[in-house]
Design a protein around this motif. Structure first.
Motif, short mmCIF file in Angstrom:
data_model
loop_
_atom_site.label_atom_id
_atom_site.label_comp_id
_atom_site.label_asym_id
_atom_site.label_seq_id
_atom_site.Cartn_x
_atom_site.Cartn_y
_atom_site.Cartn_z
N SER A 79 0.82 -1.20 0.00
CA SER A 79 0.00 0.00 0.00
C SER A 79 0.86 1.26 0.00
N PHE A 80 1.90 1.29 0.84
CA PHE A 80 2.77 2.46 0.87
C PHE A 80 3.56 2.60 -0.44
N LEU A 81 3.95 1.47 -1.03
CA LEU A 81 4.66 1.53 -2.30
C LEU A 81 3.75 2.07 -3.40
N LEU A 130 1.48 -9.95 -18.27
CA LEU A 130 2.49 -8.91 -18.09
C LEU A 130 3.31 -9.16 -16.83
N ILE A 131 2.63 -9.44 -15.71
CA ILE A 131 3.33 -9.68 -14.45
C ILE A 131 4.23 -10.90 -14.56
N ARG A 132 3.73 -11.96 -15.19
CA ARG A 132 4.55 -13.17 -15.33
C ARG A 132 5.69 -12.95 -16.31
N GLY A 133 5.45 -12.15 -17.34
CA GLY A 133 6.49 -11.90 -18.35
C GLY A 133 7.68 -11.14 -17.80
N VAL A 134 7.45 -10.24 -16.86
CA VAL A 134 8.55 -9.46 -16.29
C VAL A 134 9.12 -10.14 -15.05
N GLY A 135 8.66 -11.35 -14.75
CA GLY A 135 9.22 -12.12 -13.64
C GLY A 135 8.82 -11.63 -12.27
N ASN A 139 5.13 -11.78 -6.24
CA ASN A 139 6.09 -10.79 -5.76
C ASN A 139 5.34 -9.53 -5.37
N MET A 140 5.78 -8.88 -4.30
CA MET A 140 5.11 -7.68 -3.83
C MET A 140 5.18 -6.54 -4.84
N PHE A 141 6.28 -6.44 -5.56
CA PHE A 141 6.42 -5.38 -6.56
C PHE A 141 5.47 -5.62 -7.74
N GLY A 142 5.22 -6.88 -8.06
CA GLY A 142 4.24 -7.18 -9.10
C GLY A 142 2.84 -6.73 -8.71
N LEU A 143 2.50 -6.94 -7.43
CA LEU A 143 1.20 -6.46 -6.95
C LEU A 143 1.12 -4.95 -7.03
N ALA A 144 2.19 -4.26 -6.63
CA ALA A 144 2.19 -2.80 -6.66
C ALA A 144 1.99 -2.28 -8.08
N ILE A 145 2.64 -2.92 -9.06
CA ILE A 145 2.49 -2.50 -10.46
C ILE A 145 1.05 -2.69 -10.92
N SER A 146 0.46 -3.81 -10.56
CA SER A 146 -0.92 -4.07 -10.98
C SER A 146 -1.90 -3.10 -10.32
N PHE A 214 -6.65 -9.02 -7.80
CA PHE A 214 -5.27 -9.08 -8.24
C PHE A 214 -4.39 -9.79 -7.22
N ALA A 215 -4.63 -9.52 -5.94
CA ALA A 215 -3.83 -10.15 -4.88
C ALA A 215 -4.03 -11.66 -4.88
N LEU A 216 -5.24 -12.11 -5.16
CA LEU A 216 -5.51 -13.55 -5.21
C LEU A 216 -4.88 -14.19 -6.43
N THR A 217 -4.87 -13.48 -7.55
CA THR A 217 -4.39 -14.05 -8.82
C THR A 217 -2.88 -14.01 -8.93
N PHE A 218 -2.26 -12.95 -8.44
CA PHE A 218 -0.84 -12.74 -8.67
C PHE A 218 0.05 -13.21 -7.52
N THR A 219 -0.53 -13.82 -6.50
CA THR A 219 0.26 -14.40 -5.42
C THR A 219 -0.08 -15.87 -5.28
#
Length: 280
Positions: A79-81, A130-135, A139-146, A214-219
């Motif tokens: 959230s802060f990120l 997109l999140i999977r393509g950039v590795g 990952n917490m940074f992936g969640l922040a981007i989404s 997104f949190a459910l899908t990307f983690t």
């Protein structure tokens, strides 16, 4: 004369009755969740509107049964990120959209705002690739981007409207003194943009804190999940048991910080949302 006074009294009574109904409708679910969080055993299935038992067993069980403390840390970090990235990109983008003249500026702003109109499900598969393509999957940074898709359009829109109403004389004086655009943003605009930034930052924090899909899908693993997903995945001793006490205790824990933030910054939220709406 008497009829006018009676009508005035009836209008006030109807107004305050409506306010009471709205407040009750908004607060009662959270109040009942607090009551349920302090109940255990068969008391969970009894309808009580006043506290009859007081036990912290559910709150202790939430932290013992799963890494809920780590899930809270994940939500705070993400959230802060998201707030930091949204404000950084939002301030710079709003400066360009409000102060720099270029072709297609209005269309670009409408395009940014239209992104927020898409439902999350519509972009879920593309965002996942997109999140999977950039590795950055799991990952917490992936969640922040989404989450930026949810927070950035509103941030840019509000800050652009606010920056348009700032006097151009401030910027022109700084440019005459040799200030670069970044110095103008940092030393001229930022000190007067705090109401709008507090508003957009707080709303971005709430959106990131409460986001579920997104949190459910990307983690994938428990140590990477945020609190909404962690609460949804709380399970009982068997597949037929629904641990309502633990769920309510966890919900109270993650809701209280948002209530405190809104109460502390409520005036700044209103002033930030209305700033730039009316000239003068």
């Amino acid at each position: 004369m008497k009829n006018s006074k009676i009508r005035k009294i009836l209008r006030k009574a109807a107004f305050w009755l409506l306010v009471a109904v709205i407040v009750l409708f908004a607060i009662f679910p959270f109040y009942y969740a607090i009551l349920t969080s302090f109940e255990t055993g068969s008391a969970l299935f009894e309808v009580n509107y006043l506290p009859e038992t007081f036990s912290l067993a559910n709150y202790v069980s939430v932290f013992k049964g799963q890494p809920f403390g780590h899930n809270i840390f994940n939500s705070v970090f993400v959230s802060f990120l998201v707030v930091a990235l949204s404000l950084l990109l939002g301030v710079t983008a709003s400066y360009a959209l409000a102060r720099v003249r270029f072709a297609g500026r209005g269309l670009l702003l409408l395009t940014i705002l239209s992104v927020s109109m898409f439902p999350q499900v519509a972009v879920l598969s593309g965002m996942f690739e997109l999140i999977r393509g950039v590795g950055l999957y799991n990952n917490m940074f992936g969640l922040a981007i989404s989450y930026m898709m949810l927070t950035l359009p509103f941030t840019v829109w509000v800050l652009t409207a606010f920056m348009r109403e700032l006097p151009r004389e401030l910027e022109e004086a700084a440019v005459m003194d040799g200030a670069s655009p970044w110095i103008v943003i940092r030393r001229v605009f930022l000190p007067v943009m705090w109401p709008a930034m507090v508003t957009t930052g707080l709303l971005a924090f709430i959106a990131a804190w409460n986001e579920f899909l997104f949190a459910l899908t990307f983690t994938l693993t428990d140590d990477k999940r945020t609190v909404p997903v962690a609460i949804a995945l709380i399970s009982g001793a068997s597949q037929h048991e629904m641990p309502w006490g633990n769920i309510m205790a966890a919900s109270v824990i993650v809701t209280l910080p948002l209530i405190v933030l809104v109460l502390v910054f409520q005036r700044r939220i209103v002033s930030g949302l209305t700033a730039g709406a009316v000239k003068g």
